[in-house]
Design an enzyme around this catalytic site. Structure first.
Site, PDB file in Angstrom:
ATOM      1  N   GLU A   1       0.864  -1.174   0.000  1.00  0.00           N
ATOM      2  CA  GLU A   1       0.000   0.000   0.000  1.00  0.00           C
ATOM      3  C   GLU A   1       0.904   1.228   0.000  1.00  0.00           C
ATOM      4  O   GLU A   1       1.763   1.355   0.869  1.00  0.00           O
ATOM      5  CB  GLU A   1      -0.854   0.057   1.272  1.00  0.00           C
ATOM      6  CG  GLU A   1      -1.741  -1.134   1.494  1.00  0.00           C
ATOM      7  CD  GLU A   1      -2.387  -1.098   2.879  1.00  0.00           C
ATOM      8  OE1 GLU A   1      -2.228  -0.073   3.592  1.00  0.00           O
ATOM      9  OE2 GLU A   1      -3.038  -2.083   3.242  1.00  0.00           O
TER      10      GLU A   1
ATOM     11  N   ASP B   1      -4.239   8.170  11.217  1.00  0.00           N
ATOM     12  CA  ASP B   1      -2.862   7.676  11.332  1.00  0.00           C
ATOM     13  C   ASP B   1      -2.227   8.117  12.643  1.00  0.00           C
ATOM     14  O   ASP B   1      -2.483   9.213  13.131  1.00  0.00           O
ATOM     15  CB  ASP B   1      -2.009   8.187  10.164  1.00  0.00           C
ATOM     16  CG  ASP B   1      -2.470   7.610   8.835  1.00  0.00           C
ATOM     17  OD1 ASP B   1      -2.677   6.386   8.787  1.00  0.00           O
ATOM     18  OD2 ASP B   1      -2.624   8.372   7.876  1.00  0.00           O
TER      19      ASP B   1
END
Length: 270
Positions: free
Chosen positions: A53, A64
């Protein structure tokens, strides 16, 4: 154009045929530089990653943690653009032959143009997109263009997702389902592992798509544990941390290649 998503499906099927989970590595584009990120993708694949990814750096990466936020910040300060993300996908895919997905928040695609983004990603050899913040009920335009270009649409499910919602999400996703679970935040390690295992079981009840888990895995033991109940083990922060902590780029590449090797062994011990 459908070869890209087919490559993703066949990579996951190949791992299953070998009675193991697939190892999926996440690395942000443009970190530490555009060329450095391409080299990092090659290094994790050389170490044993089956699928990669590539993160599209975002100024407000709400989902994140601090490690990836730091890397995104470095990439953005370096001036990374969507064209650089596409170049990363193209060169990494051409060099390794493995499926390369883009993980991105919806806003950059929306601003860039859905048709332009999907056409360019397919042309670059990308396998699809992971879209963590795109609600399924607002995804029709994206899916229409992704389908046209043979790209997978990977949606993210969480332990909080009710069964009915899981069924709604998996009915329209493709490639695989990304099961997200936070480790060390919501309770003890054991309970979070159980939570992820429960989420995988509930997700599998709604779909024949592979279910891959991103769970804060950072070593071979944890990879083996997750591989015991998931079709794929997704590792991001541990790779990024290896690059951040290294004294120079060459040491960073050696670190991520070595970590990929350890994790690849881990996913084979299910």
């Amino acid at each position: 154009m459908s070869g890209n998503v087919e490559l993703l499906s066949s990579s996951l099927a190949q791992a299953k045929a070998e009675n193991r989970a697939a190892l999926i590595a996440y690395l942000p584009a443009g970190f530490p530089t555009v060329d450095g990120a391409i080299a990092a993708v090659k290094a994790v694949v050389a170490g044993g990653a089956d699928i990669v990814e590539v993160g599209l750096p975002h100024s407000d990466p709400v989902l994140d943690g601090p490690v990836i936020q730091t890397a995104d910040d470095i990439a953005l300060r370096g001036g990374v653009k969507i064209a650089d993300v596409m170049r990363t996908v193209r060169e990494a895919h051409e060099a390794t032959g493995v499926p390369i997905l883009v993980m991105t928040y919806w806003n950059p695609i929306d601003r860039y143009g859905v048709e332009r983004f999907t056409a360019e990603l397919a042309e670059a050899g990308g396998a699809g997109c992971i879209l963590p913040d795109l609600p399924v009920q607002e995804s029709e335009l994206w899916r229409e263009h992704a389908d046209k270009h043979g790209l997978a649409t990977v949606f993210v499910v969480a332990p909080s997702s009710k069964d009915e919602r899981l069924a709604t999400i998996t009915a329209v996703g493709s490639g695989f389902v990304y099961a997200a679970s936070l480790m060390g935040v919501t309770g003890t390690r054991e309970s979070v592992g159980e939570q992820a295992q429960d989420l995988v079981a509930r997700t599998r009840a709604t779909t024949s798509l592979p279910v891959c888990v991103g769970l804060g895995v950072s070593n071979a033991r944890q990879a083996a544990e997750v591989a015991g109940f998931a079709d794929g083990v997704i590792v991001g922060s541990a790779f990024v941390k290896g690059m951040l902590d290294a004294p120079d780029e060459e040491a960073g590449l050696a670190a991520v290649r070595s970590l990929a090797g350890e994790l690849a062994e881990g996913v084979r011990k299910r």
